[in-house]
Write an enzyme that holds these catalytic residues in place. Structure first.
Site, PDB file in Angstrom:
ATOM      1  N   CYS A 134       0.825  -1.210   0.000  1.00  0.00           N
ATOM      2  CA  CYS A 134       0.000   0.000   0.000  1.00  0.00           C
ATOM      3  C   CYS A 134       0.859   1.260   0.000  1.00  0.00           C
ATOM      4  O   CYS A 134       1.398   1.654   1.038  1.00  0.00           O
ATOM      5  CB  CYS A 134      -0.921  -0.008   1.230  1.00  0.00           C
ATOM      6  N   CYS A 137      -0.374   4.117   2.197  1.00  0.00           N
ATOM      7  CA  CYS A 137      -0.081   3.940   3.626  1.00  0.00           C
ATOM      8  C   CYS A 137       1.392   4.207   3.930  1.00  0.00           C
ATOM      9  O   CYS A 137       1.719   4.828   4.935  1.00  0.00           O
ATOM     10  CB  CYS A 137      -0.381   2.510   4.071  1.00  0.00           C
ATOM     11  N   ASP A 138       2.278   3.712   3.075  1.00  0.00           N
ATOM     12  CA  ASP A 138       3.691   3.659   3.450  1.00  0.00           C
ATOM     13  C   ASP A 138       4.621   4.533   2.605  1.00  0.00           C
ATOM     14  O   ASP A 138       5.810   4.638   2.911  1.00  0.00           O
ATOM     15  CB  ASP A 138       4.187   2.194   3.355  1.00  0.00           C
TER      16      ASP A 138
END
Ligand code: NAP
Length: 311
Positions: A134, A137-138
């Protein structure tokens, strides 16, 4: 036989938010965690985009807090998995491990989707430590770093382009010599100077020469068989997701990719009394916060349904 008003399948942000709302509505929900208790956030480290956590929160901690919050209001959360679902009449019959059968007036399906993985032991070991599924997200953790993205579909290109906001170089590794992604995404990606492509290749190993962090990937050219090493700080696996809907095949309307179809922007499915929330019905946003939001909607939809059908 165990009789419930609300049965929730899945314990990611969608399932547990539905549990908080249903429990606070005195509906005494039963939550079955499923094989991957806590869902995809259990595979991440720091979550910085879930509102309310100024300094971020670790994914597993967030899920543990959600679970305790749901329990505080009386949700019953049990380990195990559902093995069979019969939606042919209400109450629905839900079969679980150890031959337990529960009857329920409403069902909230929050079984999520699983990111497809390459299937390497090193990928599993370094998940959350340089391997991610993701970018939203990261990606932030890769400011000024070099990353590799695997995949040739819209997700891979979208993740790759998103990552160019942070990374100095994004190398997209695809197993064929042409992309599956839509033309418009391809045009954008080809124009982006930070994105380089490696064709006909796959990642055959993730290498962590020190510190348990990703330092490089080993690539294999699928035409020549040649192997090479590419230094990088992170690997994003973007080869698609599979919604966890096998138990509902033939019972609920699904789109061609197997995601449950919900109605009118809400969580109602093609069967009255069955509701779907989170990634199992969403291949577009796929965020913890959107999953939580739709879990809330599913609990409210279930409550309205129960009110309308109470005798
Ligand atoms: P996808 O379209 O199924 O593409 C998966 C990609 O990963 C393909 O290029 C595939 O290669 C590759 N792949 C699959 N298994 C692999 C493996 N084991 N090793 C190496 N490569 C592998 O999945 P997606 O990109 O997640 O997209 C899913 C759906 O969501 C699509 O309908 C897509 O259009 C949509 N979507 C849209 C947007 C957007 O419009 N902004 C963004 C994201 C997703 P092959 O090509 O060789 O099969």
């Amino acid at each position: 036989m165990d009789q419930r008003k609300v049965f929730i399948m899945g314990s990611g942000p969608a399932g547990l938010t539905a549990a908080v709302y249903a429990a606070r509505g005195n509906l005494n929900p039963l939550v079955v965690e499923g094989h991957e208790a806590g869902g995809q956030l259990m595979l991440t480290t720091m979550v910085e985009n879930f509102p309310g956590f100024r300094d971020g929160i670790m994914g597993p901690q967030l899920m543990d807090d959600m679970r305790e919050q749901a329990k505080r209001f009386g949700a019953e959360i049990i380990q195990g998995a559902v093995t069979k679902v019969d939606l042919s009449g209400r109450p629905f019959n839900i079969h679980m491990d150890e031959n337990r059968v529960v009857q329920t007036d409403t069902l909230i399906i929050a079984t999520g989707a699983s990111a497809r993985l390459l299937g390497l032991e090193s990928e599993r070991k370094l998940m959350g430590h340089g391997v991610s599924t993701c970018a939203t997200c990261d990606g932030f953790f890769y400011r000024g770093k070099e990353v590799v993205v695997v995949g040739g579909g819209d997700s891979a290109l979208e993740e790759g382009m998103f990552l160019t906001k942070y990374a100095t170089r994004v190398t997209l590794v695809h197993r064929r010599d042409s992309l599956r992604a839509s033309k418009v995404m391809q045009d954008r990606a080809f124009k982006n100077e930070k994105i380089k492509f490696i064709w006909d290749s796959t990642v055959s190993e993730v290498l962590d020469v020190k510190d348990g962090e990703v330092k490089a990937v080993q690539l294999k050219n699928l035409k020549s068989g040649e192997e090479s090493v590419l230094n990088c700080d992170g690997l994003f696996v973007a080869i698609g997701h599979d919604p966890n809907t096998a138990l509902f095949k033939g019972q609920l309307e699904m789109d061609p990719a197997g995601y449950i179809v919900t109605r009118n922007g809400g969580t109602r499915t093609s069967v009255e009394g069955a509701f779907a929330a989170g990634d199992v019905q969403d291949h577009v946003y796929r965020q913890a916060i959107t999953a939580a939001g739709s879990g809330c909607m599913a609990a409210i939809d279930a409550e309205h349904f129960l009110n309308a059908h109470s005798s």
